[in-house]
Design a protein around this motif. Structure first.
Motif, PDB file in Angstrom:
ATOM      1  N   PHE A 102     -15.433 -13.319 -35.937  1.00 35.62           N
ATOM      2  CA  PHE A 102     -14.154 -14.021 -35.836  1.00 35.62           C
ATOM      3  C   PHE A 102     -13.044 -13.014 -35.606  1.00 35.62           C
ATOM      4  N   ILE A 103     -12.120 -13.372 -34.741  1.00 36.59           N
ATOM      5  CA  ILE A 103     -10.932 -12.545 -34.503  1.00 36.59           C
ATOM      6  C   ILE A 103      -9.698 -13.424 -34.700  1.00 36.59           C
ATOM      7  N   GLU A 104      -8.855 -13.038 -35.646  1.00 34.46           N
ATOM      8  CA  GLU A 104      -7.589 -13.760 -35.858  1.00 34.46           C
ATOM      9  C   GLU A 104      -6.591 -13.271 -34.827  1.00 34.46           C
ATOM     10  N   MET A 105      -6.105 -14.186 -33.996  1.00 35.64           N
ATOM     11  CA  MET A 105      -5.124 -13.845 -32.975  1.00 35.64           C
ATOM     12  C   MET A 105      -3.732 -14.057 -33.552  1.00 35.64           C
ATOM     13  N   CYS A 106      -2.999 -12.989 -33.732  1.00 31.56           N
ATOM     14  CA  CYS A 106      -1.729 -13.027 -34.448  1.00 31.56           C
ATOM     15  C   CYS A 106      -0.545 -13.069 -33.486  1.00 31.56           C
ATOM     16  N   SER A 107       0.536 -13.623 -33.973  1.00 30.82           N
ATOM     17  CA  SER A 107       1.755 -13.751 -33.174  1.00 30.82           C
ATOM     18  C   SER A 107       2.662 -12.545 -33.403  1.00 30.82           C
ATOM     19  N   GLU A 108       3.716 -12.459 -32.622  1.00 29.81           N
ATOM     20  CA  GLU A 108       4.686 -11.383 -32.830  1.00 29.81           C
ATOM     21  C   GLU A 108       5.362 -11.529 -34.197  1.00 29.81           C
ATOM     22  N   GLU A 109       5.542 -12.772 -34.652  1.00 28.92           N
ATOM     23  CA  GLU A 109       6.095 -12.987 -35.993  1.00 28.92           C
ATOM     24  C   GLU A 109       5.175 -12.381 -37.056  1.00 28.92           C
ATOM     25  N   ASP A 110       3.869 -12.582 -36.896  1.00 26.10           N
ATOM     26  CA  ASP A 110       2.904 -12.011 -37.829  1.00 26.10           C
ATOM     27  C   ASP A 110       2.973 -10.482 -37.814  1.00 26.10           C
ATOM     28  N   MET A 111       3.114  -9.899 -36.639  1.00 33.75           N
ATOM     29  CA  MET A 111       3.181  -8.449 -36.521  1.00 33.75           C
ATOM     30  C   MET A 111       4.457  -7.894 -37.155  1.00 33.75           C
TER      31      MET A 111
END
Length: 235
Positions: A176-185
């Motif tokens: 599994f790969i969690e695809m993160c948003s710029e907000e998450d970063m």
């Protein structure tokens, strides 16, 4: 779903899966953090001129900043001896982790992959103990939790630059790969900023630069065809 991340030290979550933790919170999951030590043995205490007890309190306050920054559902910091988990009876570590699991009743546990990424002994012990507790609870079947053990890892090549060595999992091992948003970063970067006493190490590691929006996990003990679309798929 209720997710419990279990790591040995303050900053393990922020050097590691913080972007994924924030993404999972955005998705509506409960995300809880259990840290086994206060990280009091760090050599930074010599630079600051404090003893272990004082350093532990400093790092605990930094973690409280992380809890607020990421918006964690809860955070528990235990006081097991930093850097000394390998010297403890593992049954005693298992007991305290199992107590926290029964208190929270998480659907998913997350800890380090078998290599511990950095190879630090506390990371390796934590992996082994959490896996043992997970297997024990799954065998008992009565409680119905936890349902899954996910293992935070890295993709790509093993990093060897003299000061830092970072292990990675193979493509086949990643489920599994969690695809993160710029907000998450951005929340990840802000969480790292909470560790005021560690800014020199954070800069030297270049963790803000090298961490990507793709946060990979292995899944233990499940026959998964391909990759999951979410950390909770199929539960």
């Amino acid at each position: 779903m209720k997710i419990l991340y279990i790591f040995p030290h303050p900053d393990d979550e922020s050097f590691g899966p913080a972007p994924a933790m924030h993404a999972q919170l955005r998705q509506g999951h409960e995300v809880h953090l259990l840290t086994l030590t206060k990280g009091e043995a760090t050599k930074q205490r010599f630079r600051l001129g404090v003893d272990k007890a004082e350093m532990g309190e400093v790092r605990f306050r930094e973690m409280q900043c992380v809890e607020k920054t990421l918006g964690l559902s809860s955070m528990t910091v235990l006081n097991l001896p930093d850097g000394e988990l390998k010297r403890m009876n593992p049954i005693e570590i298992e007991k305290v982790i199992e107590e926290q699991i029964h208190r929270l009743r998480p659907d998913i546990l997350v800890t380090y992959a078998v290599h511990g990424i950095s190879g630090f002994h506390d990371h390796l012990v934590t992996h082994a103990v959490v896996k043992r507790v997970f297997c024990k609870l799954r065998e008992e079947q009565g409680a119905g939790y936890p349902k899954r053990l996910a293992l935070f890892t890295r993709m790509g090549e093993v990093v060897k630059d003299g000061k830092f060595r970072l292990e990675a999992s193979s493509e086949e091992e990643i489920a599994f790969i969690e695809m993160c948003s710029e907000e998450d970063m951005e929340k990840f970067r802000q969480a790292l900023d909470c560790y005021e006493t560690y800014q020199e190490i954070i800069e030297a590691s270049k963790v803000k630069e090298v961490t990507t929006k793709e946060v990979p996990f292995e899944i233990f003990g499940e026959d998964i065809d391909g990759r999951l679309s979410s950390i909770s798929e199929g539960l």
